[in-house]
Design a protein around this motif. Structure first.
Motif, PDB file in Angstrom:
ATOM      1  N   GLU A 376      22.165 -40.856 -18.495  1.00 19.44           N
ATOM      2  CA  GLU A 376      22.212 -42.307 -19.197  1.00 19.44           C
ATOM      3  C   GLU A 376      23.407 -42.264 -20.245  1.00 19.44           C
ATOM      4  N   MET A 377      23.800 -41.109 -20.743  1.00 25.97           N
ATOM      5  CA  MET A 377      24.967 -40.972 -21.518  1.00 25.97           C
ATOM      6  C   MET A 377      26.298 -41.468 -20.951  1.00 25.97           C
ATOM      7  N   SER A 378      26.363 -40.995 -19.519  1.00 26.95           N
ATOM      8  CA  SER A 378      27.657 -41.249 -18.913  1.00 26.95           C
ATOM      9  C   SER A 378      27.585 -42.764 -18.462  1.00 26.95           C
ATOM     10  N   LEU A 379      26.452 -43.177 -17.970  1.00 27.52           N
ATOM     11  CA  LEU A 379      26.281 -44.546 -17.491  1.00 27.52           C
ATOM     12  C   LEU A 379      26.526 -45.454 -18.492  1.00 27.52           C
ATOM     13  N   ARG A 380      26.069 -45.264 -19.716  1.00 30.12           N
ATOM     14  CA  ARG A 380      26.190 -46.095 -20.773  1.00 30.12           C
ATOM     15  C   ARG A 380      27.737 -46.168 -21.100  1.00 30.12           C
ATOM     16  N   ASN A 381      28.326 -44.924 -21.263  1.00 31.47           N
ATOM     17  CA  ASN A 381      29.829 -44.873 -21.750  1.00 31.47           C
ATOM     18  C   ASN A 381      30.680 -45.552 -20.749  1.00 31.47           C
ATOM     19  N   LEU A 382      30.299 -45.619 -19.372  1.00 26.68           N
ATOM     20  CA  LEU A 382      30.888 -46.136 -18.304  1.00 26.68           C
ATOM     21  C   LEU A 382      31.009 -47.529 -18.399  1.00 26.68           C
ATOM     22  N   LEU A 383      29.695 -48.105 -18.372  1.00 27.17           N
ATOM     23  CA  LEU A 383      29.690 -49.768 -18.209  1.00 27.17           C
ATOM     24  C   LEU A 383      30.032 -50.277 -19.554  1.00 27.17           C
ATOM     25  N   GLU A 384      30.133 -49.523 -20.792  1.00 23.23           N
ATOM     26  CA  GLU A 384      30.537 -50.218 -21.972  1.00 23.23           C
ATOM     27  C   GLU A 384      32.131 -50.044 -21.934  1.00 23.23           C
ATOM     28  N   THR A 385      32.667 -48.980 -21.287  1.00 18.18           N
ATOM     29  CA  THR A 385      34.268 -49.234 -21.162  1.00 18.18           C
ATOM     30  C   THR A 385      34.645 -50.139 -20.139  1.00 18.18           C
ATOM     31  N   LEU A 386      33.824 -50.338 -19.022  1.00 16.40           N
ATOM     32  CA  LEU A 386      34.129 -51.277 -18.027  1.00 16.40           C
ATOM     33  C   LEU A 386      34.087 -52.763 -18.614  1.00 16.40           C
ATOM     34  N   ARG A 387      33.062 -52.932 -19.545  1.00 13.46           N
ATOM     35  CA  ARG A 387      33.115 -54.308 -20.312  1.00 13.46           C
ATOM     36  C   ARG A 387      34.230 -54.768 -20.883  1.00 13.46           C
ATOM     37  N   LYS A 388      34.949 -53.572 -21.384  1.00 15.01           N
ATOM     38  CA  LYS A 388      36.233 -54.105 -21.976  1.00 15.01           C
ATOM     39  C   LYS A 388      37.343 -54.590 -21.398  1.00 15.01           C
ATOM     40  N   ILE A 395      28.888 -54.940 -11.691  1.00 15.84           N
ATOM     41  CA  ILE A 395      27.865 -54.867 -10.658  1.00 15.84           C
ATOM     42  C   ILE A 395      27.659 -53.213 -10.664  1.00 15.84           C
ATOM     43  N   VAL A 396      26.587 -52.775 -10.508  1.00 16.55           N
ATOM     44  CA  VAL A 396      26.335 -51.338 -10.661  1.00 16.55           C
ATOM     45  C   VAL A 396      25.353 -50.825  -9.482  1.00 16.55           C
ATOM     46  N   ILE A 397      25.896 -49.828  -8.644  1.00 15.44           N
ATOM     47  CA  ILE A 397      24.901 -49.485  -7.626  1.00 15.44           C
ATOM     48  C   ILE A 397      24.829 -47.793  -8.185  1.00 15.44           C
ATOM     49  N   PHE A 398      23.698 -47.577  -8.004  1.00 18.37           N
ATOM     50  CA  PHE A 398      23.149 -46.132  -8.405  1.00 18.37           C
ATOM     51  C   PHE A 398      21.751 -45.768  -8.073  1.00 18.37           C
ATOM     52  N   GLY A 399      21.794 -44.420  -7.978  1.00 17.88           N
ATOM     53  CA  GLY A 399      20.257 -43.588  -7.722  1.00 17.88           C
ATOM     54  C   GLY A 399      20.134 -42.690  -8.631  1.00 17.88           C
ATOM     55  N   CYS A 400      19.257 -42.066  -8.395  1.00 17.20           N
ATOM     56  CA  CYS A 400      18.823 -40.775  -9.419  1.00 17.20           C
ATOM     57  C   CYS A 400      18.622 -39.478  -8.505  1.00 17.20           C
ATOM     58  N   GLY A 401      19.002 -38.425  -8.789  1.00 10.59           N
ATOM     59  CA  GLY A 401      18.843 -37.308  -7.881  1.00 10.59           C
ATOM     60  C   GLY A 401      17.241 -36.712  -8.161  1.00 10.59           C
ATOM     61  N   GLY A 402      16.730 -36.400  -7.186  1.00 13.08           N
ATOM     62  CA  GLY A 402      15.416 -35.630  -7.035  1.00 13.08           C
ATOM     63  C   GLY A 402      15.495 -34.327  -7.661  1.00 13.08           C
ATOM     64  N   ASN A 403      14.473 -33.857  -8.200  1.00 15.35           N
ATOM     65  CA  ASN A 403      14.213 -32.421  -8.754  1.00 15.35           C
ATOM     66  C   ASN A 403      15.082 -32.326 -10.034  1.00 15.35           C
ATOM     67  N   THR A 415      19.346 -48.833 -19.202  1.00 16.41           N
ATOM     68  CA  THR A 415      20.941 -49.005 -19.559  1.00 16.41           C
ATOM     69  C   THR A 415      21.800 -50.084 -18.866  1.00 16.41           C
ATOM     70  N   ALA A 416      21.247 -49.803 -17.334  1.00 17.42           N
ATOM     71  CA  ALA A 416      21.980 -50.820 -16.232  1.00 17.42           C
ATOM     72  C   ALA A 416      21.351 -52.128 -16.509  1.00 17.42           C
ATOM     73  N   GLY A 417      20.169 -52.383 -16.436  1.00 10.28           N
ATOM     74  CA  GLY A 417      19.643 -53.543 -16.741  1.00 10.28           C
ATOM     75  C   GLY A 417      20.250 -54.256 -18.243  1.00 10.28           C
ATOM     76  N   ARG A 418      20.613 -53.417 -19.046  1.00 10.70           N
ATOM     77  CA  ARG A 418      20.996 -53.925 -20.394  1.00 10.70           C
ATOM     78  C   ARG A 418      22.660 -54.293 -20.190  1.00 10.70           C
ATOM     79  N   LEU A 419      23.193 -53.399 -19.458  1.00 11.22           N
ATOM     80  CA  LEU A 419      24.885 -53.706 -19.722  1.00 11.22           C
ATOM     81  C   LEU A 419      25.387 -54.191 -18.121  1.00 11.22           C
ATOM     82  N   ALA A 420      24.830 -53.976 -17.412  1.00 13.53           N
ATOM     83  CA  ALA A 420      25.397 -54.602 -16.042  1.00 13.53           C
ATOM     84  C   ALA A 420      24.711 -56.213 -15.644  1.00 13.53           C
TER      85      ALA A 420
END
Ligand code: UAG
Ligand code: ATP
Ligand code: API
Length: 520
Positions: A376-388, A395-403, A415-420
């Motif tokens: 979350e921290m990195s995605l939030r930072n990244l999307l906030e940066t790109l907004r600038k 547009i963001v494409i991502f999944g999450c690792g299993g285990n 975070t994606a819902g809020r920032l992308a």
């Protein structure tokens, strides 16, 4: 080759059975890696008990077995190594195979101490720089190594993307590999005349004693947020924090991010000299006047760094305030080497990091970035940066690792819902989990953003390649599209098998027009 007796002088052990006058040819903790004359350390892991691989290690020629004292049981026929599924008579090993059995309290600690001794303490013969933090370890390691190389130092590296021993690059399985692998790599660095080693120190690496016998000349703390909590990682945030804080008791100089809310907890009980860096508070190394711009399709960060009485304007090819923090850490480390200001500026101006904010488009009118944001921290930072950068759509494409931490999925979705402006939920490395279930958990998080009043707009496409192709097909001028989570990885891990899959290749192929017809 090393004599077992001289290695044993350097560790704590409970008992030695058999001949300790043996020459050791190698040291390892995986039975498949055992060679004639190897010392095999048995580790009770998350999935397997290394003690159960004693027969295999013996077959491969192990000369010494290092076992947990609790598995050595006295029976009527003498001591046996006993686990739930296996029983091996120790005296038969000694008599029939001339194997020496050493019992210790903690086999992970023993592996680390024996490895340091076996490779002749290579960490003591180079300047060691250890970097920890929830995010930014790899980037900071690359920036630090880049600056030191610019100044003419020969730099070895160990981290998520690869290891470099001064001659050869190799991929590694873990960010911070097993202690025997670390010391093997360090000894090659010494052989190749490296002056220093920059290594990423993960909390898991600290917890599992992978770095136990390394004293770092410099330890860097970047940041910490709740992550890596769950089965197979840390039990709680406090435990995670505690593990990271141990680096500050294992280094001579601790360089810390003064702006991190947990910095005091990280420094609790520290034994090192402390230096700090910051964007918000007066500190040893500071940044100010930050601004972000785009040049020839490349996203850049600009800032002024203040160190003692000096000020320098810096330009970097890595966007975002979080990358300025990484740069401040690297500049702080450089202060302990013979590096001049022009070398720092030159290195930072050109350094790129594979799969970290890597721009795949030039002249297409839109930007397609590949990044390794996987929490979350990195995605939030990244999307906030790109907004600038004021994109038409983000547009963001991502999944999450299993285990891995389940919480990541809900949080990253939210975070994606809020920032992308638009999210494509796809698959990362499902490992042993059902990818559809992981995607549904991300979707649940994303829907949470709806409840919070936002209007998330998204699609789920489990095939990562198809997800990228879909994004390319919808891209318009001034859009920024970011494919997050897998960065430099060249595989997708499903049920223990790593299938070839490289985000950089699939994006390039999609951009080159190799788009298949997409069926929703
Ligand atoms: C959860 C975890 O940390 N697992 C690590 C652990 O594996 P494990 O406990 O499952 O090992 P195991 O399969 O139970 O085996 C136990 C013992 O039996 C031995 N064995 C096993 C099988 C066999 O045939 N023969 C044999 O001798 C193994 O070598 C081992 O010594 O020990 C292995 C060998 O050191 C690691 O590679 C493995 O990392 C796995 C791949 C992993 O995904 N770890 C993650 C959580 C991790 O460590 N991440 C951090 C970075 C996180 C970050 O900062 O973002 C990292 O440093 O990579
Ligand atoms: N200082 C930072 N703070 C927050 N986010 C960061 C920072 N640096 C990088 N990131 C984000 O985190 C992602 C991963 O960065 P990087 O690989 O440098 O971190 P890491 O700590 O090495 O990660 P890991 O150990 O999980 O491989 C980047 O792609 C970027 O999105
Ligand atoms: N060092 C991180 C990398 C995660 C990368 C992501 N692609 C995944 O597989 O979950 C971890 O081990 O948690």
């Amino acid at each position: 080759m090393q004599l077992l007796r001289s290695l044993l002088k350097q560790i704590l052990y409970e008992s030695v059975r058999g001949d300790d006058d043996r020459k050791i040819t190698d040291i390892c903790c995986h039975s498949e890696k055992v060679k004639e004359g190897s010392l095999f350390v048995c580790i009770n892991g998350y999935r397997n008990n290394g003690h159960e691989y004693v027969p295999q290690a013996v077959e491969h020629g192990a000369a010494v077995l290092v076992v947990d004292d609790r598995y050595v049981i006295e029976s009527r026929s003498g001591p046996v190594i006993l686990t739930e599924h296996m029983k091996v008579n120790v005296y038969e090993l000694i008599r029939d195979r001339n194997i020496c059995v050493v019992a210790v309290r903690d086999t992970r600690k023993a592996l680390s101490a024996l490895s340091a001794a076996f490779f002749d303490h290579p960490a003591e013969r180079m300047k060691m720089i250890g970097i920890t933090g929830t995010n930014g370890k790899t980037t900071t390691a690359f920036l630090t190594a880049g600056i030191l190389q610019e100044a003419g130092y020969r730099v070895g590296m160990i981290g998520t993307i690869e290891s470099y021993d001064g001659r050869r690059r190799e991929t590694v399985k873990n960010t911070t590999p097993e202690s025997c692998e670390i010391h093997r790599l360090l000894s090659r660095m010494v052989e190749n005349e490296c002056d220093c080693c920059v290594m990423e120190v993960s909390s898991q690496g600290i917890a599992l004693q992978r770095t136990a016998d390394i004293f770092f000349d410099i330890g860097v703390f970047l940041n910490i947020e709740p992550d890596h909590i769950g089965k197979g990682e840390h039990a709680t945030f406090s435990e995670y924090l505690y593990c990271k804080s141990r680096l500050m008791r294992q280094c001579g100089i601790g360089i810390v991010n003064q702006d991190d809310p947990n910095v005091d907890k990280i420094l609790a009980g520290h034994t090192c000299e402390v230096e700090n860096f910051s964007i918000r508070h007066p500190s040893d190394v500071m940044a100010e006047d930050e601004w972000y711009g785009m040049e020839s399709g490349s996203l850049q960060s600009h800032f002024t760094v203040k160190r003692e009485w000096r000020r320098e304007d810096i330009v970097m090819q890595l966007p975002g305030q979080f990358n300025i923090y990484n740069a401040l850490a690297a500049i702080s480390v450089a202060g302990h080497f013979k590096v001049d200001r022009e070398q720092i500026k030159a290195a930072l101006a050109k350094q790129i990091v594979p799969g970290r904010c890597q721009n795949m488009t030039a002249g297409t009118g839109y930007v397609f970035l590949i990044d390794y944001a996987h929490n979350e921290m990195s995605l939030r930072n990244l999307l906030e940066t790109l907004r600038k950068f004021k994109p038409a759509r983000l547009i963001v494409i991502f999944g999450c690792g299993g285990n891995r931490s389940v919480l990541r999925r809900y949080q990253m979705g939210e975070t994606a819902g809020r920032l992308a402006d638009f999210t494509i939920i796809t698959s990362d490395n499902p490992r042993w989990e059902d990818p559809e279930r992981i995607m549904n958990q991300i979707e649940d998080g994303l829907r949470g953003a709806v409840c919070a009043g936002e209007k998330p707009s998204y699609i789920k496409i489990s095939d990562r390649r198809a997800a990228v192709e879909y994004a390319v097909s919808m891209a318009e001028k001034r859009d920024i599209i970011v494919l997050a989570g897998k960065g430099h990885e060249s595989y997708q891990e499903i049920k223990g098998i790593r299938y070839p899959l490289d985000d950089r290749k699939i994006v390039q192929e999609a951009l080159d027009g190799g788009i298949r017809e997409y069926h929703c």
